[in-house]
Design an enzyme around this catalytic site. Structure first.
Site, PDB file in Angstrom:
ATOM      1  N   SER A  54       0.827  -1.198   0.000  1.00 35.36           N
ATOM      2  CA  SER A  54       0.000   0.000   0.000  1.00 35.36           C
ATOM      3  C   SER A  54       0.864   1.250   0.000  1.00 35.36           C
ATOM      4  CB  SER A  54      -0.917   0.001   1.226  1.00 35.36           C
ATOM      5  OG  SER A  54      -1.707   1.165   1.264  1.00 35.36           O
ATOM      6  N   SER A  55       0.421   2.256  -0.728  1.00 34.48           N
ATOM      7  CA  SER A  55       1.163   3.506  -0.879  1.00 34.48           C
ATOM      8  C   SER A  55       1.188   4.345   0.389  1.00 34.48           C
ATOM      9  CB  SER A  55       0.549   4.317  -2.027  1.00 34.48           C
ATOM     10  OG  SER A  55       1.008   5.644  -2.043  1.00 34.48           O
ATOM     11  N   HIS A  56       0.053   4.502   1.043  1.00 35.74           N
ATOM     12  CA  HIS A  56      -0.011   5.471   2.144  1.00 35.74           C
ATOM     13  C   HIS A  56       0.673   4.991   3.417  1.00 35.74           C
ATOM     14  CE1 HIS A  56      -3.298   3.931   4.899  1.00 35.74           C
ATOM     15  NE2 HIS A  56      -3.486   3.156   3.858  1.00 35.74           N
ATOM     16  N   CYS A  58      -8.718   0.190  10.740  1.00 38.28           N
ATOM     17  CA  CYS A  58      -9.937  -0.376  10.158  1.00 38.28           C
ATOM     18  C   CYS A  58     -10.876  -0.937  11.228  1.00 38.28           C
ATOM     19  CB  CYS A  58      -9.575  -1.471   9.162  1.00 38.28           C
ATOM     20  SG  CYS A  58      -8.689  -0.856   7.719  1.00 38.28           S
TER      21      CYS A  58
END
Length: 382
Positions: free
Chosen positions: A204-206, A330
């Site tokens: 994931s990028s973030h 999440c």
């Protein structure tokens, strides 16, 4: 790191990270120049396609795989779900047995629950007190019906590192697929060996100082897989939708920058973690470290303070200018205790005492000193 009001010390890097300055610049420039649809046949589209290809090639080089094995997505959650759907589509229907660790990210856990309701047989792996999976349980659970085994590399709540090499050897004996969620370990730990041991990886990028809404699922042997939805024209037929080229270029820029300093940063973060533990110990604070002493990502420190609810500690720290969490972002907002804590044998009371501190490139020794002072003040009310 401070927030926009210059008040907060940010210690929730496992949830998300601030964007890398160079990544912001790349996103801005690419948004202006490479706005074309990479699938369009005109020159503007071709320019975007070339930047997309370069980004894919650079990410593939980081993981020592062929560029065709990189499928860009909207992030780790979609990568996990796309990987599961792909592996199921690539096996015959009678292989309907899934093996999953009990501490997986919600994107996996929720999809597995849906598959279980639709008739798939699911085995949930047992965990030891340190968070590592029970290898013998895995070995005994595998059968000719097993389609897929899912074990995350680094747990997002307590930072434990799973023995992927050992897991891979066992799974390979039964010719099942192995998917590894590497969202927390990508660009922090070397993954070139992991990429050769599994059939799917999600990143994931973030989590690596890139933009939100971007990520990738890695299929090292993609030629052996079948896309879950036929006739898709994007991402080698595995993911529909117009590709977000500027965000991808920004993501890869941030990932390369993080990976380039990962070894040095691993050492620095380890020292900060030790500093905090030492300071809490010297203050004679009653606390427990959740995790393992050796197979541990230092960027994540999970603690409990007996007699104090984790949510209370988090809110008190927030008042004093610290951003921390009580677990996976999440799961925030839900009243259930940490599923990781429950999976490793903690009581519901202990699970509710859990807080997670996660460190990043803007965390300083001064931040740690201030944090220890604040925690001492909060704990003194017991």
């Amino acid at each position: 790191m401070k927030d926009g009001s210059d008040l907060m010390i940010y210690l929730d890097y496992a949830a998300t990270t601030p964007m890398d300055e160079e990544a912001i610049d790349v996103f801005s420039q690419a948004s202006r120049r490479f706005f074309g649809n990479a699938s369009s046949l005109h020159d503007i589209g071709s320019e975007s396609a070339r930047l997309l290809d370069m980004s894919r090639r650079q990410l593939a080089e980081m993981l020592h795989i062929k560029k065709e094995g990189v499928i860009f997505t909207s992030g780790g959650s979609e990568s996990n779900m796309l990987a599961i759907d792909t592996f199921i589509a690539s096996k015959p229907a009678w292989q309907n047995h899934l093996i999953v660790s009990r501490t997986e990210h919600a994107s996996i856990a929720n999809l597995i629950c849906r598959l279980e309701r639709s008739g798939y047989e699911v085995t949930y792996l047992r965990h030891g007190e340190d968070g590592r999976i029970n290898i013998e349980h895995l070995r005994g659970a595998l059968s000719e019906k097993t389609c897929l085994v899912i074990v995350q590399h680094v747990n997002s709540e307590i930072g434990v590192i799973q023995p992927i090499e050992q897991i891979s050897e066992i799974v390979r004996e039964h010719q099942a697929f192995l998917h590894v969620d590497c969202v927390q370990s990508f660009a922090k730990l070397p993954l070139d060996e992991i990429s050769g041991l599994c059939d799917g990886m999600s990143i994931s990028s973030h989590k690596v100082y890139g933009p939100k809404g971007t990520g990738a699922v890695i299929f090292p042997a993609i030629h052996q897989l079948r896309a879950p939805i036929p006739n898709i024209t994007h991402e080698f037929g595995f993911r529909p939708g117009t590709v977000d080229v500027p965000s991808i270029a920004s993501f890869v820029t941030a990932a390369k920058n993080s990976a380039n300093i990962s070894e040095k940063e691993l050492e620095r973060i380890s020292m900060l973690r030790k500093q905090l533990i030492q300071q809490l110990t010297e203050r004679k604070m009653g606390f427990q470290i959740i995790g393992t002493k050796t197979e541990q990502l230092p960027h994540i420190l999970a603690l409990t303070f007996p007699g104090l609810q984790g949510q209370y500690v988090m809110l008190e720290l927030n008042k004093k200018g610290f951003a921390v969490s009580t677990g996976s972002a999440c799961q925030i907002g839900k009243q259930e205790p940490s599923k990781t804590m429950m999976a490793i044998g903690k009581s519901e009371e202990e699970a509710h005492q859990f807080i997670r501190l996660s460190f990043g490139k803007h965390t300083t020794a001064d931040d740690i000193e201030k944090l220890a002072d604040c925690l001492e003040g909060i704990a003194s009310i017991r």
